[in-house]
Design an enzyme around this catalytic site. Structure first.
Site, PDB file in Angstrom:
ATOM      1  CG  LEU A  84      14.524  41.227  42.321  1.00 32.66           C
ATOM      2  CD1 LEU A  84      14.158  42.238  43.405  1.00 32.66           C
ATOM      3  CD2 LEU A  84      13.984  41.667  40.989  1.00 32.66           C
ATOM      4  CG  ASP A  85      20.040  40.912  37.496  1.00 29.68           C
ATOM      5  OD1 ASP A  85      19.969  39.685  37.634  1.00 29.68           O
ATOM      6  OD2 ASP A  85      19.902  41.493  36.406  1.00 29.68           O
ATOM      7  CB  VAL A  86      23.978  42.159  42.568  1.00 30.18           C
ATOM      8  CG1 VAL A  86      24.638  42.990  43.675  1.00 30.18           C
ATOM      9  CG2 VAL A  86      24.291  40.686  42.795  1.00 30.18           C
ATOM     10  CD  GLU A  87      24.878  47.094  41.781  1.00 29.03           C
ATOM     11  OE1 GLU A  87      24.321  48.150  42.127  1.00 29.03           O
ATOM     12  OE2 GLU A  87      25.746  46.532  42.477  1.00 29.03           O
ATOM     13  CB  ALA A  88      17.641  44.597  40.138  1.00 27.90           C
TER      14      ALA A  88
END
Length: 230
Positions: A84-88
């Site tokens: 998962l992306d950092v901001e997700a």
């Protein structure tokens, strides 16, 4: 006594096997969360506070900082299925010891994403983390226009990953080149992506139109209208 208790707890983790579904919060990478779990699974009162680990991870990701975590003495084998992306935020599957062998079984199914997108904004990373490169006028965009173009992005389509991604090239992650202001050593090839369905659940154009609840859009839709997105 505390050292003995910690040693016993770490020995006990060698008998742990399985798969966990962990709700990853935004602001920390999948690898950063995995590092925390590896250090703390099986511990009790000696568990390192997640808030402190979270703050340390953010410092490690600061511009100009080389990502380097302290060495872990844990013998626990952990792995994660997907990234998962950092901001997700969302479910991250974590395998423990022999459970790591079963992670592939959970990656063969479909996935559902809920995304909040801003039209008319272009960033260098193609998400909200990057630097804004361009702003475009989107006053003419309507909910009806989005519904009309979304079918173009459903089915088997080609998507080119951004340079700010974890894909390896030349022995490094692409984001390592991007953070140093370097170009990828070779062309980033498009990949086949299967999209079953896209639904706009909420649309808002301030001063012009508001409808539904929330937005779920793929990359490229807003570029079609306003040459920019994140």
């Amino acid at each position: 006594a505390a050292e003995v208790a910690t040693k016993h707890a770490r020995l006990a983790t060698s008998a742990l096997h399985g798969v966990l579904a962990v709700n990853k919060p935004p602001g920390i990478s999948s690898a950063g969360l995995l590092d925390y779990l590896k250090r703390n699974i099986g511990l009790d009162s000696s568990c390192f506070p997640f808030s402190e680990h979270f703050a340390r991870e953010q410092k490690l990701r600061a511009p100009g900082t080389k990502l380097k975590r302290p060495h872990s003495m844990s013998q626990l084998r952990v792995g994660h299925g997907g990234t998962l992306d950092v901001e997700a935020s969302g479910v991250l599957l974590i395998g423990i010891n022999r459970g790591c062998k079963h992670l592939d079984k959970f990656l063969k199914g479909g996935k559902t994403y809920l995304a909040n997108n801003c039209l008319g904004v272009t960033t260098d990373s193609r998400d909200a983390e990057g630097h804004i490169l361009n702003l475009s006028n989107t006053k003419h965009v309507t909910h009806e226009m989005l519904d009309g173009v979304l079918p173009r992005f459903v089915g088997s389509i080609q998507q080119t990953p951004p340079v700010f991604s974890a894909i390896k090239m030349g022995g490094k992650r692409l984001y390592e080149y991007a953070r140093k202001g370097q170009s990828a050593p070779e062309e980033i090839k498009a990949r086949t992506v299967l999209v079953d369905q896209i639904t706009v659940t909420h649309f808002e154009n301030p001063g012009h139109e508001t409808s539904g609840r929330r937005v779920a859009l793929p990359r490229g839709v807003s570029e079609y209208f306003a040459q920019g997105r994140y």
